[in-house]
Write a protein that holds these residues in place. Structure first.
Motif, PDB file in Angstrom:
ATOM      1  N   ARG A  55     -20.118 -11.950  13.388  1.00 14.77           N
ATOM      2  CA  ARG A  55     -21.178 -12.769  13.975  1.00 14.77           C
ATOM      3  C   ARG A  55     -22.557 -12.279  13.550  1.00 14.77           C
ATOM      4  N   ARG A  56     -22.756 -10.959  13.545  1.00 17.71           N
ATOM      5  CA  ARG A  56     -24.049 -10.405  13.122  1.00 17.71           C
ATOM      6  C   ARG A  56     -24.324 -10.688  11.650  1.00 17.71           C
ATOM      7  N   ALA A  57     -23.308 -10.535  10.811  1.00 16.18           N
ATOM      8  CA  ALA A  57     -23.484 -10.788   9.376  1.00 16.18           C
ATOM      9  C   ALA A  57     -23.803 -12.261   9.123  1.00 16.18           C
ATOM     10  N   LEU A  58     -23.127 -13.139   9.838  1.00 18.64           N
ATOM     11  CA  LEU A  58     -23.381 -14.569   9.655  1.00 18.64           C
ATOM     12  C   LEU A  58     -24.736 -14.987  10.209  1.00 18.64           C
ATOM     13  N   TYR A  59     -25.200 -14.329  11.263  1.00 11.70           N
ATOM     14  CA  TYR A  59     -26.518 -14.639  11.816  1.00 11.70           C
ATOM     15  C   TYR A  59     -27.606 -14.344  10.774  1.00 11.70           C
ATOM     16  N   MET A  60     -27.500 -13.177  10.144  1.00 11.89           N
ATOM     17  CA  MET A  60     -28.491 -12.825   9.127  1.00 11.89           C
ATOM     18  C   MET A  60     -28.372 -13.728   7.902  1.00 11.89           C
ATOM     19  N   ALA A  61     -27.144 -14.087   7.528  1.00 12.03           N
ATOM     20  CA  ALA A  61     -26.945 -15.002   6.403  1.00 12.03           C
ATOM     21  C   ALA A  61     -27.500 -16.389   6.730  1.00 12.03           C
ATOM     22  N   ALA A  62     -27.386 -16.796   7.988  1.00 11.11           N
ATOM     23  CA  ALA A  62     -27.919 -18.097   8.399  1.00 11.11           C
ATOM     24  C   ALA A  62     -29.443 -18.125   8.293  1.00 11.11           C
ATOM     25  N   LEU A  63     -30.082 -17.017   8.638  1.00  9.43           N
ATOM     26  CA  LEU A  63     -31.548 -16.959   8.491  1.00  9.43           C
ATOM     27  C   LEU A  63     -31.953 -17.122   7.034  1.00  9.43           C
ATOM     28  N   GLY A  64     -31.220 -16.487   6.139  1.00  9.72           N
ATOM     29  CA  GLY A  64     -31.503 -16.646   4.707  1.00  9.72           C
ATOM     30  C   GLY A  64     -31.190 -18.045   4.211  1.00  9.72           C
ATOM     31  N   ALA A  65     -30.116 -18.638   4.722  1.00 13.20           N
ATOM     32  CA  ALA A  65     -29.738 -19.987   4.303  1.00 13.20           C
ATOM     33  C   ALA A  65     -30.766 -21.017   4.770  1.00 13.20           C
ATOM     34  N   ILE A  66     -31.336 -20.790   5.938  1.00 13.82           N
ATOM     35  CA  ILE A  66     -32.351 -21.718   6.442  1.00 13.82           C
ATOM     36  C   ILE A  66     -33.579 -21.697   5.539  1.00 13.82           C
ATOM     37  N   ARG A  67     -33.916 -20.532   5.039  1.00 15.67           N
ATOM     38  CA  ARG A  67     -35.074 -20.428   4.139  1.00 15.67           C
ATOM     39  C   ARG A  67     -34.796 -20.988   2.756  1.00 15.67           C
ATOM     40  N   ALA A  68     -33.603 -20.713   2.210  1.00 14.34           N
ATOM     41  CA  ALA A  68     -33.345 -20.981   0.794  1.00 14.34           C
ATOM     42  C   ALA A  68     -32.668 -22.313   0.514  1.00 14.34           C
ATOM     43  N   ASP A  70     -31.857 -26.276   1.194  1.00 14.85           N
ATOM     44  CA  ASP A  70     -32.433 -27.470   1.820  1.00 14.85           C
ATOM     45  C   ASP A  70     -31.485 -28.118   2.828  1.00 14.85           C
ATOM     46  N   ARG A  71     -30.185 -28.078   2.548  1.00 17.33           N
ATOM     47  CA  ARG A  71     -29.198 -28.687   3.444  1.00 17.33           C
ATOM     48  C   ARG A  71     -29.185 -27.990   4.806  1.00 17.33           C
ATOM     49  N   PHE A  72     -29.161 -26.657   4.795  1.00 18.17           N
ATOM     50  CA  PHE A  72     -29.147 -25.905   6.044  1.00 18.17           C
ATOM     51  C   PHE A  72     -30.507 -25.971   6.745  1.00 18.17           C
ATOM     52  N   LYS A  73     -31.577 -26.036   5.961  1.00 18.56           N
ATOM     53  CA  LYS A  73     -32.910 -26.125   6.548  1.00 18.56           C
ATOM     54  C   LYS A  73     -33.099 -27.449   7.283  1.00 18.56           C
ATOM     55  N   ALA A  74     -32.630 -28.541   6.695  1.00 17.69           N
ATOM     56  CA  ALA A  74     -32.733 -29.845   7.344  1.00 17.69           C
ATOM     57  C   ALA A  74     -31.879 -29.890   8.613  1.00 17.69           C
ATOM     58  N   PHE A  75     -30.686 -29.311   8.544  1.00 16.54           N
ATOM     59  CA  PHE A  75     -29.804 -29.247   9.716  1.00 16.54           C
ATOM     60  C   PHE A  75     -30.455 -28.439  10.830  1.00 16.54           C
ATOM     61  N   TYR A  76     -31.060 -27.304  10.463  1.00 20.54           N
ATOM     62  CA  TYR A  76     -31.715 -26.432  11.445  1.00 20.54           C
ATOM     63  C   TYR A  76     -32.895 -27.136  12.109  1.00 20.54           C
ATOM     64  N   THR A  77     -33.773 -27.742  11.336  1.00 24.49           N
ATOM     65  CA  THR A  77     -34.965 -28.368  11.903  1.00 24.49           C
ATOM     66  C   THR A  77     -34.593 -29.544  12.808  1.00 24.49           C
ATOM     67  N   ALA A  78     -33.596 -30.331  12.401  1.00 26.89           N
ATOM     68  CA  ALA A  78     -33.180 -31.460  13.228  1.00 26.89           C
ATOM     69  C   ALA A  78     -32.579 -30.980  14.546  1.00 26.89           C
ATOM     70  N   VAL A  99     -17.881 -22.271   8.350  1.00 28.44           N
ATOM     71  CA  VAL A  99     -16.940 -23.353   8.065  1.00 28.44           C
ATOM     72  C   VAL A  99     -16.998 -23.728   6.584  1.00 28.44           C
ATOM     73  N   THR A 100     -18.183 -23.725   6.009  1.00 24.03           N
ATOM     74  CA  THR A 100     -18.336 -24.012   4.588  1.00 24.03           C
ATOM     75  C   THR A 100     -17.675 -22.936   3.734  1.00 24.03           C
ATOM     76  N   LEU A 101     -17.886 -21.674   4.088  1.00 20.64           N
ATOM     77  CA  LEU A 101     -17.257 -20.575   3.344  1.00 20.64           C
ATOM     78  C   LEU A 101     -15.739 -20.604   3.486  1.00 20.64           C
ATOM     79  N   ASN A 102     -15.251 -20.972   4.654  1.00 17.52           N
ATOM     80  CA  ASN A 102     -13.819 -21.108   4.877  1.00 17.52           C
ATOM     81  C   ASN A 102     -13.235 -22.179   3.956  1.00 17.52           C
TER      82      ASN A 102
END
Length: 110
Positions: A55-68, A70-78, A99-102
């Motif tokens: 969970r901790r590793a994915l939380y930090m990866a999610a922060l990077g994905a939101i920045r880098a 566009d798909r995750f950034k749009a999902f996050y902002t919405a 889920v995507t990595l799975n």
């Protein structure tokens, strides 16, 4: 764009990756929301249990994905605008990333 450390920690701590359904893999990581209801008491669903290191590793990866990404950034902002909670939106991005990595490991695609 998942870092080497995140990928290695996921492979080391979740050997089930690629062999489970999206719901069960999120529950194993502790990123699935569970209802907290009893009788007339109805609370918001919360994430609980699971594997804290993943969970901790994915939380930090999610922060990077939101920045880098566009798909995750749009999902996050919405989701942040709709729910009013930025932390809830980050956890949702972490679950979506897992889920995507799975699916990537299951299908053996890039």
């Amino acid at each position: 764009g998942v870092s080497t450390i995140t990928a290695l920690s996921l492979l080391a701590h979740m050997p089930e990756l690629g062999r489970r359904s999206p719901k069960s893999i999120a529950a194993l990581a502790g990123l699935a929301p569970f209802d907290h209801e009893s009788g007339k008491l109805k609370r918001r669903a919360k994430i609980s249990g699971g594997r804290a290191r993943v969970r901790r590793a994915l939380y930090m990866a999610a922060l990077g994905a939101i920045r880098a990404n566009d798909r995750f950034k749009a999902f996050y902002t919405a989701l942040a605008a709709r729910s009013g909670s930025k932390k809830l939106a980050i956890v949702a991005v972490a679950r979506k990333l897992l889920v995507t990595l799975n699916a990537i490991i299951r299908d053996k695609t890039a």
